[in-house]
Motif scaffolding. Sequence first.
Motif, PDB file in Angstrom:
ATOM      1  N   SER A  56       0.812  -1.221   0.000  1.00 52.78           N
ATOM      2  CA  SER A  56       0.000   0.000   0.000  1.00 52.78           C
ATOM      3  C   SER A  56       0.845   1.270   0.000  1.00 52.78           C
ATOM      4  O   SER A  56       0.365   2.334   0.389  1.00 52.78           O
ATOM      5  CB  SER A  56      -0.939   0.003   1.213  1.00 52.78           C
ATOM      6  OG  SER A  56      -0.185  -0.051   2.418  1.00 52.78           O
ATOM      7  N   TYR A  93      -8.667   2.699   2.847  1.00 54.22           N
ATOM      8  CA  TYR A  93      -7.212   2.673   2.800  1.00 54.22           C
ATOM      9  C   TYR A  93      -6.682   2.463   4.215  1.00 54.22           C
ATOM     10  O   TYR A  93      -7.146   3.137   5.126  1.00 54.22           O
ATOM     11  CB  TYR A  93      -6.654   3.978   2.214  1.00 54.22           C
ATOM     12  CG  TYR A  93      -5.141   3.955   2.102  1.00 54.22           C
ATOM     13  CD1 TYR A  93      -4.539   3.439   0.960  1.00 54.22           C
ATOM     14  CD2 TYR A  93      -4.345   4.397   3.155  1.00 54.22           C
ATOM     15  CE1 TYR A  93      -3.146   3.384   0.857  1.00 54.22           C
ATOM     16  CE2 TYR A  93      -2.958   4.331   3.061  1.00 54.22           C
ATOM     17  CZ  TYR A  93      -2.368   3.827   1.905  1.00 54.22           C
ATOM     18  OH  TYR A  93      -1.007   3.757   1.815  1.00 54.22           O
ATOM     19  N   THR A 162      -8.681   2.693  -4.307  1.00 57.91           N
ATOM     20  CA  THR A 162      -7.681   1.758  -4.840  1.00 57.91           C
ATOM     21  C   THR A 162      -8.319   1.006  -5.991  1.00 57.91           C
ATOM     22  O   THR A 162      -9.427   0.467  -5.855  1.00 57.91           O
ATOM     23  CB  THR A 162      -7.218   0.765  -3.755  1.00 57.91           C
ATOM     24  OG1 THR A 162      -6.498   1.467  -2.755  1.00 57.91           O
ATOM     25  CG2 THR A 162      -6.320  -0.316  -4.351  1.00 57.91           C
ATOM     26  N   PRO A 183      -3.099   3.191  -6.434  1.00 62.89           N
ATOM     27  CA  PRO A 183      -3.804   4.293  -5.789  1.00 62.89           C
ATOM     28  C   PRO A 183      -4.371   5.240  -6.850  1.00 62.89           C
ATOM     29  O   PRO A 183      -3.668   5.647  -7.775  1.00 62.89           O
ATOM     30  CB  PRO A 183      -2.717   4.989  -4.960  1.00 62.89           C
ATOM     31  CG  PRO A 183      -1.429   4.659  -5.657  1.00 62.89           C
ATOM     32  CD  PRO A 183      -1.634   3.318  -6.318  1.00 62.89           C
TER      33      PRO A 183
END
Length: 367
Positions: A56, A93, A162, A183
Amino acid sequence: MLTMTTTFVALATLLGASNAHMIMSTPSPYNHHKSSPLVQVDPLGASLPFPCQGLSTIEETTALTAGATQRVAFTGGAQHGGGSCQFSLTYEYPPPADKSKWKAIYTLIGGCPVSAAGNLPAAAPDADGRANSPQCGNDSGVECIREFQVPIPKDLPSGNATFAWTWYPKIGGQPELYMTCAPVTIQGGAADTGFFDALPQIFVANVAGECKTGMGVVNIPNPGKFGRVLEQPSPDSQGSCPKAAGVPVFENDAAGAAPVASIVPTTLLTVTRPAPSSSPSTDVPAASTTFPGGGSSPCKPALAPVAPNAPLRPTGDAAVGDAQSCSVLGEIICIGDSQFGICDGAKAVPQDLSDGTTCSGGKISRV
Ligand SMILES: [Cu+2]
């Protein structure tokens, strides 16, 4: 790895990098170029968990416009004859492990991201040393890596999200799931989540705690209203997963995706070997042990002797024969009626076109 020269990495890749599979490279994923660990071309598993391989780290955020399309492209070296895939979104997120938070916005049955007999020949690796193969530069080429214009629904909520690509390969030893996440920020969308909430949940299989698909073209169950059927799904490809209710009829099936400009990233192409000459099959038996057109295993690029150097001819559609001179890296050179080559910056080595394909004006397409 850090002490390797680029040349050595390239050579090592051409000689058969292990675990050479696929990532989504556009939009730019988490951990794409400079984060540790880098996004991997490998399938999800214990060390690369759902979702997103556990990654991430934001390097670059891509703006998606609700009601427009987004170009989605791929990098990789073992395409397993293509397969079925989905494009999904979550607004949480870091990307949540709860699959109910992920909604599919577009589903491709077959043809993702290749229509090929097996694996494609190797091309120059990407900037991070990942394996690669020739790029189609469009959504319909065969024996090359396609790119797609994915419709971004106009009623999606605006905000940070995402964007994920999940892929079920068609051919190979065992059912797998690949996932790359990027992203994004959705612009110009809705203020409420009603549309998003009503979208189908992402299909997750072939990871711990989930059902296991068969091989072949997986007919993704509950694919939603948006997508395309690029190959007919294989019968009984559902394995232990829910069986889809027939071949999907998508709302935008007939219209298809908008034409895509033929833009080939200059870092991606350097074909040095002939392509497989067998024609793409549309129906592959489950768990086939041979790998038509592929290398020694489904996980390695197709390998063949490198063609010897040969006298060079001028650029352009050329006569059948030896390597053609050229200067634009990645340019497809049509050679006679039956061959093509991909420019490595100096020459294009002839390869036979697959049955049912033709090369004209620098593009390979189905007859
Ligand atoms: Cu593989």
